[in-house]
Write an enzyme that holds these catalytic residues in place. Structure first.
Site, mmCIF file in Angstrom:
data_model
loop_
_atom_site.group_PDB
_atom_site.id
_atom_site.type_symbol
_atom_site.label_atom_id
_atom_site.label_comp_id
_atom_site.label_asym_id
_atom_site.label_seq_id
_atom_site.Cartn_x
_atom_site.Cartn_y
_atom_site.Cartn_z
ATOM 1 N N LYS A 40 0.576 -1.085 -0.228
ATOM 2 C CA LYS A 40 0.221 0.108 0.451
ATOM 3 C C LYS A 40 1.131 1.117 0.147
ATOM 4 O O LYS A 40 2.086 1.421 0.574
ATOM 5 C CB LYS A 40 -0.769 -0.214 1.348
ATOM 6 N N GLY A 44 -8.122 4.141 -2.626
ATOM 7 C CA GLY A 44 -7.710 2.553 -4.195
ATOM 8 C C GLY A 44 -6.319 2.799 -4.490
ATOM 9 O O GLY A 44 -6.162 2.166 -4.735
ATOM 10 N N HIS A 91 -15.844 -3.403 5.772
ATOM 11 C CA HIS A 91 -14.825 -2.542 6.452
ATOM 12 C C HIS A 91 -15.540 -1.683 7.373
ATOM 13 O O HIS A 91 -17.121 -1.500 6.671
ATOM 14 C CB HIS A 91 -14.563 -1.673 5.292
ATOM 15 N N HIS A 106 -11.503 -1.112 -4.168
ATOM 16 C CA HIS A 106 -11.336 -0.746 -2.603
ATOM 17 C C HIS A 106 -12.071 0.894 -2.633
ATOM 18 O O HIS A 106 -11.636 1.607 -1.786
ATOM 19 C CB HIS A 106 -9.586 -0.728 -2.437
ATOM 20 N N GLU A 149 -10.940 4.180 10.627
ATOM 21 C CA GLU A 149 -11.333 2.832 9.756
ATOM 22 C C GLU A 149 -10.968 1.855 10.459
ATOM 23 O O GLU A 149 -9.707 1.733 10.393
ATOM 24 C CB GLU A 149 -11.106 3.409 7.885
ATOM 25 N N ARG A 194 -11.854 14.524 8.115
ATOM 26 C CA ARG A 194 -12.244 15.459 7.152
ATOM 27 C C ARG A 194 -13.915 14.541 7.352
ATOM 28 O O ARG A 194 -13.411 13.764 8.064
ATOM 29 C CB ARG A 194 -11.602 15.269 5.166
HETATM 30 P P1 ADP Z 1 -7.559 3.436 0.857
HETATM 31 O O1 ADP Z 1 -6.667 4.966 1.456
HETATM 32 O O2 ADP Z 1 -6.799 3.955 -0.610
HETATM 33 O O3 ADP Z 1 -8.753 4.253 0.925
HETATM 34 P P2 ADP Z 1 -7.616 2.060 2.324
HETATM 35 O O4 ADP Z 1 -6.113 1.857 3.420
HETATM 36 O O5 ADP Z 1 -8.231 3.008 3.222
HETATM 37 O O6 ADP Z 1 -7.133 2.396 1.706
HETATM 38 O O7 ADP Z 1 -8.255 0.854 2.539
HETATM 39 C C1 ADP Z 1 -9.107 0.564 1.316
HETATM 40 C C2 ADP Z 1 -10.028 -0.743 1.147
HETATM 41 O O8 ADP Z 1 -8.971 -2.065 0.765
HETATM 42 C C3 ADP Z 1 -10.575 -1.210 2.580
HETATM 43 O O9 ADP Z 1 -11.914 -0.418 3.009
HETATM 44 C C4 ADP Z 1 -10.235 -2.903 2.783
HETATM 45 O O10 ADP Z 1 -11.746 -3.467 1.295
HETATM 46 C C5 ADP Z 1 -9.342 -2.885 1.694
HETATM 47 N N1 ADP Z 1 -8.040 -3.286 2.303
HETATM 48 C C6 ADP Z 1 -7.039 -2.277 2.762
HETATM 49 N N2 ADP Z 1 -5.849 -2.789 3.759
HETATM 50 C C7 ADP Z 1 -6.645 -4.002 3.994
HETATM 51 C C8 ADP Z 1 -6.120 -5.291 4.488
HETATM 52 N N3 ADP Z 1 -4.903 -5.527 5.089
HETATM 53 N N4 ADP Z 1 -6.853 -6.251 3.742
HETATM 54 C C9 ADP Z 1 -7.883 -6.397 3.158
HETATM 55 N N5 ADP Z 1 -8.108 -5.949 2.622
HETATM 56 C C10 ADP Z 1 -8.238 -4.705 2.679
#
Ligand code: ADP
Length: 668
Positions: free
Chosen positions: A158, A165, A208, A235, A275, A292
């Site tokens: 990430k 996403g 989530h 995502h 989150e 925010r």
């Molecule tokens: P962004 O900031 O790009 O939105 P997030 O970290 O909030 O990224 O994650 C977005 C989505 O990605 C989550 O709601 C989930 O569906 C998926 N996700 C993120 N981290 C994980 C993980 N470790 N395992 C499985 N799914 C994940």
């Protein structure tokens, strides 16, 4: 409280913030790019300031341009909405330096929480549970690879600065790791100007679940319960709800406590969202905090009866939180569906275009529509393709879901592709009704969620035909009113003719299918020949465009939108698009040369709508020819003035005869 507020955003969120500010008696100042000069948020605000060209980089994302507008307009505070500059610590800092209140958290909290890695390091110290993973500062390939091996596959790579996403890669086995790291770095660099990565255990279809928190400047922090945002594509959230279905109250309480601890650890003030991912066994893990207001905040407002923008403004003005934790309770259940201009069948590819027709369902205690666009507005390439957020509330989840289904079915959009039918099939899915949601929902149920539109039903065909005939009748009536002999039988609109079973044949293209429909005039409407037998059809078009139809004694209301030769039938389940095929009009168009209009086929002229000297617009009906028992309306191929008519009603025209001549206008 401030007396003036600049909203550094556009679209539905700008409109939504303006609504609350206005209720609180605050003067509102909108900003807009060149592309948005005629937007709803500009019209709604008390004042609006142009801040630059269409690309966001040069307008909504320009700190200098936004601050200049704020100073010019004398804004005391700036609400950043979401997206754009809302989580930009430099912007919050610049507001502070300019002596303008930033409606959001302290600069330092934005900075720390803006980094997924740094925030995880802080949360670790605060005792908030984290997804197992690596969030260190050593970014070498070897360290990241070693971390992935230690965590165990599958892992998620990430972008630390990520959002929406972007910069995210699932890696199922070690072979794909190097490439995923390189790809995520590239994407992160391009999107956020920062290529630091973190590596996490990739959880198997978690839910989530996020907690809305609020803190004031006096050190109080409360949470306003959770939202379940598991239904995602790429995502990104599509349908959100509050409360989370089936969430154990003890778990809710401990997630709430963890979120409050997270906010306290960073010295938070204002609205924020913590989150979490929740595994099937009830364990939950912090993934990030958004500093925010969230897109999906309305579901929280619906179940708590609070206005979160009002809370934000009060806290930013230095007031204490309006309510304590023990004064907050969940009432009922709410869903939010994000209506996007996009094509679900083509991997949710965003669509652009003009909203030829836009009619949301009626708002009330159970239905709320947050939107920044109306009929005629453009969904452009410059900004997010969201058309609206549809929020439905009721006393329990089943009833709220019923409301959502009904409101989705009532939502009318013509002109751009939308995800409405997709949302409708999600809302109607039995697994969704059971609350069996997780982030794998769309993937798991994809066979059910992307239905191929079937052929039009007889009812849809009847409504489309009725609409065409009513439109023609109205045109004939209008022409008759202008005619020198309004009582001429040739102007009757009922379809009455001497010695003739007068009828229309309409051809509709319906995907690959072609429907050829015959409708016979009767004193009270028409009779339509259908495979299941004759059907008596009649109806009226209301002033608001609603078609009130009587189909064989069954009364129903629908909407048929005309868009060029397209007819979109709405109001009876999924909307259905048909193309009215008029061979004569096409032929006429291609044969209209030299300022004259040539008969496309031999036939009898039955109606003439114009006289010499009339100015007509492209597409205006000129006359009707009946040939081979079919009526064909001949329309003006271009704007012009009728010079001479060669035929009167009742005359027989031969193929190639010049029906009428257009005046030779100077310069065209
Ligand atoms: P962004 O900031 O790009 O939105 P997030 O970290 O909030 O990224 O994650 C977005 C989505 O990605 C989550 O709601 C989930 O569906 C998926 N996700 C993120 N981290 C994980 C993980 N470790 N395992 C499985 N799914 C994940």
């Amino acid at each position: 409280m401030f007396d003036s507020l600049l909203i550094a955003n556009r679209g539905e969120i700008a409109c939504r913030v303006i609504r609350t500010a206005r209720r609180l008696g605050i003067r509102t100042i909108a900003v807009y790019s060149e592309a948005d000069a005629r937007s709803r948020h500009v019209a709604m605000a008390d004042r609006a300031v142009a801040i630059g060209p269409a690309p966001a980089r040069e307008s909504y994302l320009s700190i200098a341009a936004v601050l200049k507008a704020a100073k010019e307009a004398g804004a005391q505070a700036i609400h950043p909405g979401y997206g754009f500059l809302s989580e930009n610590a430099d912007f919050a800092q610049a507001c502070q330096a300019a002596g303008i209140v930033f409606v959001g958290p302290p600069v330092e909290a934005i900075r720390i929480m803006g980094s997924k890695s740094e925030s995880k390091r802080l949360m670790e110290k605060a005792g908030v549970p984290l997804v197992p993973g690596y969030h260190g500062t050593d970014q070498s390939d070897a360290t990241l690879a070693e971390a992935a091996r230690a965590i165990g596959f599958p892992v998620l790579v990430k972008a630390s600065a990520g959002g929406g996403g972007k910069g995210m890669r699932v890696v199922r086995e070690v072979q794909g790791l190097a490439e995923a790291i390189a790809g995520a770095r590239r994407e992160a660099k391009a999107a956020f100007g920062d290529d630091s990565l973190l590596v996490e255990k990739y959880l198997d279809r978690p839910r989530h679940v996020e907690i809305q928190i609020f803190a004031d400047g006096q050190g109080r922090v409360v949470h306003l319960f959770e939202r379940d945002c598991s239904l995602q594509r790429r995502h990104q959230k599509v349908i959100e709800e509050a409360p989370a279905p089936g969430l154990d109250p003890n778990l809710r309480a401990s997630m709430g406590r963890a979120a409050v601890a997270a906010a306290a650890a960073v010295g938070y003030v204002g609205a924020g969202t913590v989150e979490f991912l929740k595994a099937a066994d009830g364990s939950f893990y912090f993934i990030e905090m958004n500093t925010r207001l969230q897109v999906e905040h309305p579901v929280t407002e619906m179940i708590t009866g609070q206005d979160l923008v009002e809370w934000q403004l009060r806290v930013a003005a230095g007031e204490p939180l309006p309510l304590q934790q023990n004064e907050l309770a969940i009432k009922g259940h709410a869903f939010e569906a994000r209506i996007y201009a996009e094509d679900p069948a083509r991997d949710f590819l965003p669509a652009t275009g003009r909203l030829v027709h836009l009619r949301p369902p009626t708002e009330g205690p159970h239905v709320r529509v947050d939107t920044g666009v109306g009929s005629g507005d453009e969904i452009s390439i410059h900004y997010d393709p969201m058309i609206a957020k549809l929020i439905c509330w009721d006393a329990d989840r089943n009833r709220a879901l019923q409301r959502l289904k009904a409101a989705l079915a009532d939502y009318q959009v013509v002109g751009v592709a939308t995800n409405l039918a997709f949302l409708g099939s999600v809302a109607a899915h039995p697994a969704f009704a059971e609350g069996a949601v997780d982030t794998g929902f769309f993937e798991r149920h994809k066979a059910d969620l992307f239905p191929e539109p079937g052929p039009a039903s007889e009812r849809v065909l009847a409504l489309a035909s009725l609409d065409v005939l009513l439109e023609r009748a109205a045109e004939a009536e209008a022409a008759a009113r202008q005619s020198s002999d309004p009582h001429s039988p040739w102007h009757t609109t009922s379809g009455w003719r001497l010695n003739d079973d007068n009828h229309h044949v309409l051809i509709f293209k319906d995907g690959a299918t072609e429907h050829r429909l015959t409708l016979h005039y009767r004193p009270q409407g028409w009779v339509m020949d259908l495979p299941s037998g004759p059907l008596r059809v009649n109806g009226v078009l209301d002033a608001d465009g609603t078609l009130r139809a009587d189909l064989g004694g069954i009364r129903l209301a629908a909407t048929v939108i005309r868009h060029g030769d397209e007819r979109v039938v709405m109001g009876l389940g999924p909307s259905h698009r048909l193309i009215l095929f008029d061979p004569a009009a096409q032929a006429a168009e291609s044969e209209a040369q030299g300022g004259s209009l040539v008969a496309p086929m031999p036939g009898k002229v039955t109606q003439v709508f114009v006289k010499a000297g009339d100015r007509v617009a492209r597409g205006a009906p000129l006359l009707v020819i009946e040939a081979m028992k079919m009526e064909h309306t001949i329309r003006a191929p271009a704007d012009g003035v009728v010079a001479k008519l060669n035929f009167a009603p009742g005359d027989q025209a031969s193929d190639g005869d010049v029906l009428l001549a257009f005046a030779d206008e100077e310069g065209g």
